[in-house]
Design an enzyme around this catalytic site. Structure first.
Site, PDB file in Angstrom:
ATOM      1  N   GLU A 124       0.823  -1.218   0.000  1.00 12.82           N
ATOM      2  CA  GLU A 124       0.000   0.000   0.000  1.00 12.82           C
ATOM      3  C   GLU A 124       0.858   1.269   0.000  1.00 12.82           C
ATOM      4  O   GLU A 124       0.373   2.364  -0.298  1.00 12.82           O
ATOM      5  CB  GLU A 124      -0.967   0.008   1.186  1.00 12.82           C
ATOM      6  CG  GLU A 124      -1.981  -1.119   1.177  1.00 12.82           C
ATOM      7  CD  GLU A 124      -3.121  -0.928   0.162  1.00 12.82           C
ATOM      8  OE1 GLU A 124      -2.863  -0.426  -0.944  1.00 12.82           O
ATOM      9  OE2 GLU A 124      -4.271  -1.268   0.498  1.00 12.82           O
ATOM     10  N   THR A 179      -6.529   7.698  -2.598  1.00 17.92           N
ATOM     11  CA  THR A 179      -6.376   7.342  -1.183  1.00 17.92           C
ATOM     12  C   THR A 179      -5.275   8.156  -0.536  1.00 17.92           C
ATOM     13  O   THR A 179      -5.384   8.571   0.616  1.00 17.92           O
ATOM     14  CB  THR A 179      -6.138   5.830  -1.046  1.00 17.92           C
ATOM     15  OG1 THR A 179      -7.282   5.158  -1.579  1.00 17.92           O
ATOM     16  CG2 THR A 179      -5.938   5.410   0.391  1.00 17.92           C
TER      17      THR A 179
HETATM   18  N1  LIG Z   1      -1.924  -3.812  -8.264  1.00 18.20           N
HETATM   19  C1  LIG Z   1      -2.622  -2.659  -8.225  1.00 18.20           C
HETATM   20  N2  LIG Z   1      -3.966  -2.686  -8.339  1.00 18.20           N
HETATM   21  C2  LIG Z   1      -4.675  -1.523  -8.300  1.00 18.20           C
HETATM   22  N3  LIG Z   1      -4.130  -0.289  -8.160  1.00 18.20           N
HETATM   23  C3  LIG Z   1      -2.793  -0.250  -8.055  1.00 18.20           C
HETATM   24  C4  LIG Z   1      -1.983  -1.419  -8.059  1.00 18.20           C
HETATM   25  N4  LIG Z   1      -0.697  -1.048  -7.910  1.00 18.20           N
HETATM   26  C5  LIG Z   1      -0.704   0.292  -7.802  1.00 18.20           C
HETATM   27  N5  LIG Z   1      -1.939   0.773  -7.920  1.00 18.20           N
HETATM   28  C6  LIG Z   1      -2.307   2.213  -7.881  1.00 18.20           C
HETATM   29  O1  LIG Z   1      -3.041   2.452  -6.686  1.00 18.20           O
HETATM   30  C7  LIG Z   1      -4.087   3.396  -6.925  1.00 18.20           C
HETATM   31  C8  LIG Z   1      -5.383   2.714  -6.522  1.00 18.20           C
HETATM   32  O2  LIG Z   1      -5.255   2.395  -5.186  1.00 18.20           O
HETATM   33  P1  LIG Z   1      -6.018   3.289  -4.062  1.00 18.20           P
HETATM   34  O3  LIG Z   1      -5.801   4.746  -4.350  1.00 18.20           O
HETATM   35  O4  LIG Z   1      -5.612   2.748  -2.761  1.00 18.20           O
HETATM   36  O5  LIG Z   1      -7.521   3.016  -4.372  1.00 18.20           O
HETATM   37  P2  LIG Z   1      -8.339   1.681  -4.113  1.00 18.20           P
HETATM   38  O6  LIG Z   1      -7.586   0.855  -3.118  1.00 18.20           O
HETATM   39  O7  LIG Z   1      -9.632   2.217  -3.633  1.00 18.20           O
HETATM   40  O8  LIG Z   1      -8.406   1.022  -5.431  1.00 18.20           O
HETATM   41  C9  LIG Z   1      -4.071   3.732  -8.398  1.00 18.20           C
HETATM   42  O9  LIG Z   1      -3.389   4.969  -8.535  1.00 18.20           O
HETATM   43  C10 LIG Z   1      -3.237   2.622  -9.007  1.00 18.20           C
HETATM   44  O10 LIG Z   1      -2.513   3.089 -10.113  1.00 18.20           O
HETATM   45  N1  LIG Z   2      -8.072   3.030   5.858  1.00 19.39           N
HETATM   46  C1  LIG Z   2      -7.814   3.429   4.486  1.00 19.39           C
HETATM   47  C2  LIG Z   2      -8.641   2.574   3.549  1.00 19.39           C
HETATM   48  C3  LIG Z   2      -8.478   2.898   2.079  1.00 19.39           C
HETATM   49  O1  LIG Z   2      -9.335   2.034   1.349  1.00 19.39           O
HETATM   50  P1  LIG Z   2      -9.404   2.131  -0.263  1.00 19.39           P
HETATM   51  O2  LIG Z   2     -10.230   0.955  -0.695  1.00 19.39           O
HETATM   52  O3  LIG Z   2     -10.065   3.443  -0.596  1.00 19.39           O
HETATM   53  O4  LIG Z   2      -7.998   2.085  -0.750  1.00 19.39           O
HETATM   54  C4  LIG Z   2      -8.137   4.912   4.313  1.00 19.39           C
HETATM   55  O5  LIG Z   2      -9.281   5.273   4.578  1.00 19.39           O
HETATM   56  O6  LIG Z   2      -7.238   5.688   3.942  1.00 19.39           O
END
Ligand SMILES: Nc1ncnc2c1ncn2[C@@H]1O[C@H](COP(=O)(O)OP(=O)(O)O)[C@@H](O)[C@H]1O
Ligand SMILES: N[C@@H](CCOP(=O)(O)O)C(=O)O
Length: 306
Positions: A124, A179
């Site tokens: 993450e 996020t």
């Molecule tokens: N394996 C992956 N799968 C999905 N998103 C990824 C991955 N690796 C990196 N990312 C990046 O993470 C972001 C999505 O994750 P996040 O912002 O945590 O949203 P969520 O967890 O809600 O999908 C995007 O910018 C994406 O490019």
């Molecule tokens: N606790 C995290 C959870 C993020 O979840 P996502 O599915 O939106 O990646 C936060 O709230 O930052």
């Protein structure tokens, strides 16, 4: 080897970075192929995800795990995304969970699902800049999980004695590094009174799930701190929550850092009204929106071993 992991909804009101629920709304698939080598070399393949090792949550987590065991191998990591990214469905977390679960099986490391969280959460960092363990814990362990300690991570499954489904209202609102931005909106200091209110919500939510008490879950599915601070990211949420409660949902919350809204429903809820009027709210905001009706799921699993 082929490993799959389900989507998740984290936070669940006052459980910021603590609670997450795995559900069968979507799933990611990881194909991992290993050749002997004197060096550690990982190649990422896939559509719609970063292909650089340091930027992909799955390869970043895998690298952390293999380095910590000093494993050398030539690895092809193919990511088949089923979980839409950036919408609050734990997409980055599910990939990371599946990748470390696969490595644990292939290299026979003998780590428990809970122990694997320590490595998957590192993934993450690639996606949001911080190793929040909630989504990966749900995708690895399954069910409803509570993160009880951060270093080392200690995760426990919360017994669920309440029947429910989750209506996920999913607006296609793409915010770059959503996020990461959402985490920067979290207040660094809060009033004690808000802490106490949220702690009461969390207590009520957990007791409600464990005792199977619908009213305790309904009371607990609230948040005075994180959702309020992040509301500019999901202006559609308050109206959808109002509609959900009007038509007797158990409760509603933002799924993770949004924009997806998770609505907990059961036989007492008017699901059609909740769904129809929630989608109308999305339309009123000009969002293209979809939905899923999901149920609680298990953790990562091996689809094929060869
Ligand atoms: N394996 C992956 N799968 C999905 N998103 C990824 C991955 N690796 C990196 N990312 C990046 O993470 C972001 C999505 O994750 P996040 O912002 O945590 O949203 P969520 O967890 O809600 O999908 C995007 O910018 C994406 O490019
Ligand atoms: N606790 C995290 C959870 C993020 O979840 P996502 O599915 O939106 O990646 C936060 O709230 O930052």
């Amino acid at each position: 080897m082929i490993v799959k992991a389900f989507s998740s909804s984290a936070n669940l009101g006052a459980g910021y970075d603590i609670l997450a629920l795995a559900h069968d709304a979507f799933e990611d698939t990881i194909e991992i192929y290993v050749q002997n080598s004197s060096e550690l070399d990982i190649k990422v393949e896939g559509n719609g995800v970063p292909l650089s090792i340091e930027k992909n949550s799955a390869s970043f987590a895998l690298l952390e795990l293999l380095r910590s065991y000093d494993i050398k191998a030539k690895i092809r990591l193919k990511i088949i995304k089923g979980i839409p990214a950036g919408l609050g469905l734990g997409s980055s977390g599910a990939s990371a969970a599946a990748a470390v679960y696969a490595a644990n099986e292939i290299f026979k490391l003998g780590l428990s699902r809970q122990e694997l969280v320590n490595f998957a959460m590192k993934g993450e960092i690639a996606s949001s800049g911080s190793p929040h363990p909630d989504n990966v814990a749900a995708s690895l362990v399954g069910g409803l999980v509570s993160v009880l300690n951060s270093n080392p991570v200690k995760v426990e499954q919360v017994p669920l004695n309440l029947e429910f489904q989750i209506i996920l209202i999913i607006p296609f609102v793409r915010i770059e590094a959503k996020t990461k931005k959402a985490r920067e909106m979290v207040p660094k200091q809060i009033d004690t009174s808000k802490y106490v209110t949220n702690a009461r919500y969390l207590s009520s939510l957990l007791l409600g799930f464990i005792k199977g008490d619908r009213e305790l879950v309904r009371l607990g599915l609230n948040d005075e701190i994180i959702e309020k601070a992040r509301e500019p990211l999901f202006p559609h949420y308050p109206k959808i929550k109002e509609i959900s409660l009007l038509y007797d949902a158990i409760g509603a919350c933002v799924s993770g850092a949004g924009p997806t809204i998770a609505i907990f429903v059961d036989s007492k809820s008017d699901k059609n009204k909740i769904l129809g009027e929630s989608l109308n709210v999305c339309k009123a905001y000009g969002y293209e929106c979809t939905y899923k009706i999901a149920k609680v799921s298990g953790g990562a699993w091996v689809e094929r071993r060869d």
